[in-house]
Design an enzyme around this catalytic site. Structure first.
Site, PDB file in Angstrom:
ATOM      1  N   PRO A 220       0.825  -1.202   0.000  1.00  0.00           N
ATOM      2  CG  PRO A 220      -0.511  -1.404   1.898  1.00  0.00           C
ATOM      3  CD  PRO A 220       0.581  -2.059   1.164  1.00  0.00           C
ATOM      4  N   GLY A 221       0.390   2.266  -0.686  1.00  0.00           N
ATOM      5  CA  GLY A 221       1.056   3.567  -0.634  1.00  0.00           C
ATOM      6  C   GLY A 221       2.244   3.702  -1.547  1.00  0.00           C
ATOM      7  N   GLY A 223       2.043   4.070  -4.776  1.00  0.00           N
ATOM      8  CA  GLY A 223       1.746   4.904  -5.933  1.00  0.00           C
ATOM      9  C   GLY A 223       1.061   4.177  -7.071  1.00  0.00           C
ATOM     10  CE  LYS A 224      -1.044  -1.117  -5.127  1.00  0.00           C
ATOM     11  NZ  LYS A 224      -0.321  -0.604  -3.967  1.00  0.00           N
ATOM     12  CG  HIS A 441      18.397   0.606  27.215  1.00  0.00           C
ATOM     13  ND1 HIS A 441      17.926  -0.624  27.605  1.00  0.00           N
ATOM     14  CD2 HIS A 441      18.131   0.719  25.896  1.00  0.00           C
ATOM     15  CE1 HIS A 441      17.402  -1.226  26.563  1.00  0.00           C
ATOM     16  NE2 HIS A 441      17.505  -0.429  25.508  1.00  0.00           N
ATOM     17  CD  GLU A 442      18.057   4.246  23.844  1.00  0.00           C
ATOM     18  OE1 GLU A 442      18.656   3.923  22.804  1.00  0.00           O
ATOM     19  OE2 GLU A 442      16.966   3.759  24.175  1.00  0.00           O
ATOM     20  CG  HIS A 445      20.713   0.119  22.092  1.00  0.00           C
ATOM     21  ND1 HIS A 445      20.611  -1.209  21.809  1.00  0.00           N
ATOM     22  CD2 HIS A 445      19.561   0.449  22.742  1.00  0.00           C
ATOM     23  CE1 HIS A 445      19.447  -1.667  22.269  1.00  0.00           C
ATOM     24  NE2 HIS A 445      18.789  -0.664  22.844  1.00  0.00           N
TER      25      HIS A 445
HETATM   26  P1  ADP Z   1      -1.441   2.876  -3.627  1.00  0.00           P
HETATM   27  O1  ADP Z   1      -0.287   2.134  -4.195  1.00  0.00           O
HETATM   28  O2  ADP Z   1      -1.803   2.346  -2.285  1.00  0.00           O
HETATM   29  O3  ADP Z   1      -2.593   3.008  -4.555  1.00  0.00           O
HETATM   30  P2  ADP Z   1      -1.354   5.699  -3.945  1.00  0.00           P
HETATM   31  O4  ADP Z   1      -1.169   5.721  -5.407  1.00  0.00           O
HETATM   32  O5  ADP Z   1      -2.706   5.977  -3.452  1.00  0.00           O
HETATM   33  O6  ADP Z   1      -0.855   4.321  -3.339  1.00  0.00           O
HETATM   34  O7  ADP Z   1      -0.306   6.700  -3.302  1.00  0.00           O
HETATM   35  C1  ADP Z   1      -0.600   7.503  -2.206  1.00  0.00           C
HETATM   36  C2  ADP Z   1       0.176   8.784  -2.261  1.00  0.00           C
HETATM   37  O8  ADP Z   1       1.566   8.560  -2.066  1.00  0.00           O
HETATM   38  C3  ADP Z   1       0.074   9.488  -3.574  1.00  0.00           C
HETATM   39  O9  ADP Z   1      -1.035  10.305  -3.631  1.00  0.00           O
HETATM   40  C4  ADP Z   1       1.362  10.298  -3.628  1.00  0.00           C
HETATM   41  O10 ADP Z   1       1.210  11.512  -2.958  1.00  0.00           O
HETATM   42  C5  ADP Z   1       2.321   9.456  -2.843  1.00  0.00           C
HETATM   43  N1  ADP Z   1       3.200   8.677  -3.719  1.00  0.00           N
HETATM   44  C6  ADP Z   1       3.268   7.332  -3.758  1.00  0.00           C
HETATM   45  N2  ADP Z   1       4.185   6.926  -4.646  1.00  0.00           N
HETATM   46  C7  ADP Z   1       4.696   8.030  -5.213  1.00  0.00           C
HETATM   47  C8  ADP Z   1       5.679   8.252  -6.234  1.00  0.00           C
HETATM   48  N3  ADP Z   1       6.331   7.251  -6.841  1.00  0.00           N
HETATM   49  N4  ADP Z   1       5.952   9.516  -6.561  1.00  0.00           N
HETATM   50  C9  ADP Z   1       5.313  10.537  -5.967  1.00  0.00           C
HETATM   51  N5  ADP Z   1       4.375  10.393  -5.009  1.00  0.00           N
HETATM   52  C10 ADP Z   1       4.065   9.154  -4.624  1.00  0.00           C
HETATM   53 ZN    ZN Z   2      16.875  -0.680  23.582  1.00  0.00          ZN
END
Ligand code: ADP
Ligand code: ZN
Ligand code: MG
Length: 647
Positions: A220-221, A223-224, A441-442, A445
């Site tokens: 997801p996300g 750019g499909k 701790h940090e 690391h």
């Molecule tokens: P999905 O793959 O889930 O359909 P979207 O096409 O809806 O994802 O992408 C969500 C948003 O992320 C887009 O509206 C854009 O703003 C950003 N984005 C994702 N990929 C790109 C890319 N290759 N270049 C520019 N913007 C991107």
């Molecule tokens: Zn830690």
């Protein structure tokens, strides 16, 4: 304490203004109305013509001979109306036997005679027809309204079989391929399909058949949908866009009808492109014979889609684009050549692609000279395009919050930390001794990372709590890796256990703060033994965990493909790896105990220490990465060392 019902908040309207006092004559209005009514009652009848009198035939004949009748209108049914000398109108009925002598009599008396053909007037007739037809007219109108696709409650039932595709034709989205950064390969493939539609002859001459469908697959996300919008914006052919879920309705058969409708419409306007977003909503594997629950509606829809995709001959000029992030649930029939014969994988962006995406989203924003988008890209492994768009926006919001219009690199840092770790709390949420524990701790690391040759360099150490984390040590990989060596993984284990090692060394006991580190380290160690064959005892076997490549997991359903003893051996090996890593971390910290103490006090004083300062304390040079080593598009399966170690 439970929530109590509160009175509604007082509206923010100010004191109510009293209405103006009504004028006094208002009280006489009733009297005036009454007087008018009475007046009209008596006056109006007087002005109208006199009531018609009804005469019998004898009286009428008498009036005629006396020359009292002025006019007469004879109707075919024998009724007659007219006026007398004194102006009163009359009605009477002429017996049908009266005949010619009667007419002669009237003529002699000088009465003006008119004859009408029927008793009812034309107007009355039209009216009666209207009254008969009215219900049908009303029904017809309602039907027209409802079936026209205007919003209405019955609309869902009446227009249910129509496809809900949005047609981009003349009015195209302004998105272009330039707005999609990176993914040159994917863009090329999709461009080609569009090109096919525009000039089929060119390909036909070479004997090439146009691909019918392109399936875009990726997390997801990435750019499909954006790519598809770019196609809609650039292709000079009609573009139908529809979401897979919009085929699914309450009524069985609707989805199939919509698919049919969509393809019919597209065929009419060919060459055309159909884009089905989130195709997994309809394209899921059809239930086999053994299935307990079959989804009739979805299967019918899918069957229709398959039939339509087979049905159009390649010359008809329709291409189907589809997108999904769950390719593994798709029906195999959908994936066979002849349907979606091209599959374009759209993976998470690589370092260079991240940089390009950041550049796209920084267009039109003013960046300070301190901002290096490549550094931002380096710090955001695993971010999708949507995440990066969000990052840039958060950075811009940070700048506005600080009263600036120019984005600085600190804005990007804060935005990134905020996205990865959550909102930063103030520095005083921790008790002083807790703060000390987090610092130890940090520092643990950070120093294990600094002294391990294969570990990613330390970029920042902080004991400012944010989100779930009480503190964080950030490591930025110098370049994007696609392969991880055994040494790298072992160092990564040691770094993850470094926080706990420091606690053991300084306080002589562990704490709850290492829970996340332990879970991450155990997960990595298990993979090393089970999947990567990195354990001598278990040997070169791989039992990868099934499930989606993109979404991870899936273990709940898979049965264990190996024997009980193997599991025991794996467990023993995992535990050995973790113990080795821990003792290595403790050894490193023991050896450099003075540096550890210095770093802890520096952290207590400053709360955030930059990577270069850590290297300075340790007396080592901060590693410099070779540039331009980030080309290969394939990424190795998982095993990504998380850039964070939260306390
Ligand atoms: P999905 O793959 O889930 O359909 P979207 O096409 O809806 O994802 O992408 C969500 C948003 O992320 C887009 O509206 C854009 O703003 C950003 N984005 C994702 N990929 C790109 C890319 N290759 N270049 C520019 N913007 C991107
Ligand atoms: Zn830690
Ligand atoms: Mg999408």
């Amino acid at each position: 304490m439970t929530k109590r019902a509160t009175p509604p908040p007082t509206p923010d309207k100010g004191a109510p203004v009293a209405p103006p006092t009504p004028p006094a004559w208002r009280h006489y209005l009733w009297l005036i109305a009454l007087a008018l009514f009475i007046g009209l009652y008596f006056v109006v009848p007087a002005t109208s013509t006199k009531q018609p009198v009804t005469l019998n035939y004898t009286q009428f004949l008498h009036d005629v001979t006396e020359h009292h009748v002025r006019t007469i209108t004879l109707a075919t049914d024998g009724t007659a109306t007219g006026t007398l000398d004194n102006g009163t109108s009359y009605t009477t009925v002429i017996p049908s036997q009266a005949g010619q002598t009667f007419l002669n009599q009237l003529e002699k008396a000088g009465v003006q005679i008119t004859a009408t053909s029927s008793g009812t007037s034309f107007g009355a007739e039209v009216l009666s027809w209207l009254i008969l037809l009215l219900p049908f007219l009303v029904l017809g109108y309602l039907w027209y309204r409802l079936s026209r696709g205007a919003a209405g409650r019955l609309q869902g039932v009446l227009g249910v079989g129509r496809s809900r595709a949005q047609l981009f034709d003349e009015e195209r989205p302004s998105t272009t391929f330039d707005d999609v950064a990176g993914y040159e390969g994917a863009k090329q493939e999709i461009r080609e399909v569009v090109d096919f539609l525009r000039q089929p002859e060119r390909y036909a001459r070479a004997g090439a058949i146009a691909p019918r469908g392109v399936l875009m697959v990726g997390p997801p996300g990435t750019g499909k949908t954006l790519l598809a919008r770019a196609v809609a914006g650039e292709a000079s052919v009609p573009f139908f866009s529809v979401a897979g879920s919009s085929f699914v309705e309450m009524y069985v058969g609707v989805g199939a009808a919509r698919v049919r409708d969509l393809f019919q419409e597209a065929r009419k306007r060919a060459p055309a492109i159909i884009f089905v977003d989130e195709i997994d909503a309809i394209g899921q594997r059809r239930a086999g014979a053994g299935a307990i629950v079959a989804n009739d509606e979805r299967e019918q829809t899918l069957n229709q889609l398959l039939a339509e995709m087979d049905g159009f001959d390649p010359a008809s000029g329709i291409a189907v684009l589809a997108a999904t992030n769950r390719p593994e649930v798709l029906d195999p029939a959908l994936l066979r050549p002849g349907r979606f014969d091209r599959q374009v994988v759209i993976p998470l962006p690589t370092l260079m692609e991240r940089k390009a995406i950041l550049e796209v989203h920084c267009r039109g924003k003013r960046l300070d000279r301190s901002v290096d988008l490549e550094v931002v890209a380096r710090g955001t492994p695993g971010f999708s395009g949507a995440d990066l768009a969000n990052l840039v926006n958060e950075a811009a919001i940070n700048a506005v919050r600080a009263g600036r219009e120019v984005l600085r690199s600190s804005d990007f840092d804060d935005a990134r930390d905020r996205i990865i770790l959550g909102r930063r709390e103030g520095s005083n949420v921790l008790l002083p001794e807790e703060k000390h524990a987090v610092a130890v701790h940090e520092a643990g690391h950070a120093l294990v990372a600094v002294y391990s040759p294969s570990a990613d360099p330390v970029a920042k150490v902080t004991i400012l709590p944010a989100g779930q984390a009480l503190g964080a040590t950030e490591q930025l990989p110098l370049f994007e890796r696609h392969l991880y060596s055994e040494q790298y993984l072992k160092d990564s284990l040691a770094v993850r256990l470094g926080g706990r090692a420091a606690e053991l060394l300084v306080f002589g006991q562990g704490s709850t703060g290492a829970a996340n580190d332990l879970a991450g380290a155990t997960d990595l160690a298990t993979k090393m033994v089970r999947e990567f064959g990195l354990s001598a005892t278990v040997g070169p076997v791989g039992y990868p965990v099934g499930g989606s490549v993109f979404l991870g997991g899936g273990e709940a359903f898979s049965s264990r493909p190996f024997a009980e003893q193997t599991q025991a051996a794996i467990d023993a090996e995992v535990s050995r790896l973790l113990r080795d890593a821990e003792s290595r971390a403790i050894d490193v910290l023991k050896e450099h105990r003075d540096v550890l103490d210095k770093l802890v006090s520096l952290l207590m004083a400053n709360e955030t220490v930059d990577g270069s300062e850590v290297y300075a304390l340790a007396g080592r040079a901060a590693p410099e990465g070779p540039a331009g080593m980030t080309v290969a598009p394939e990424r190795a399966a998982s095993a990504t060392a998380a850039p964070e170690h939260s306390a």
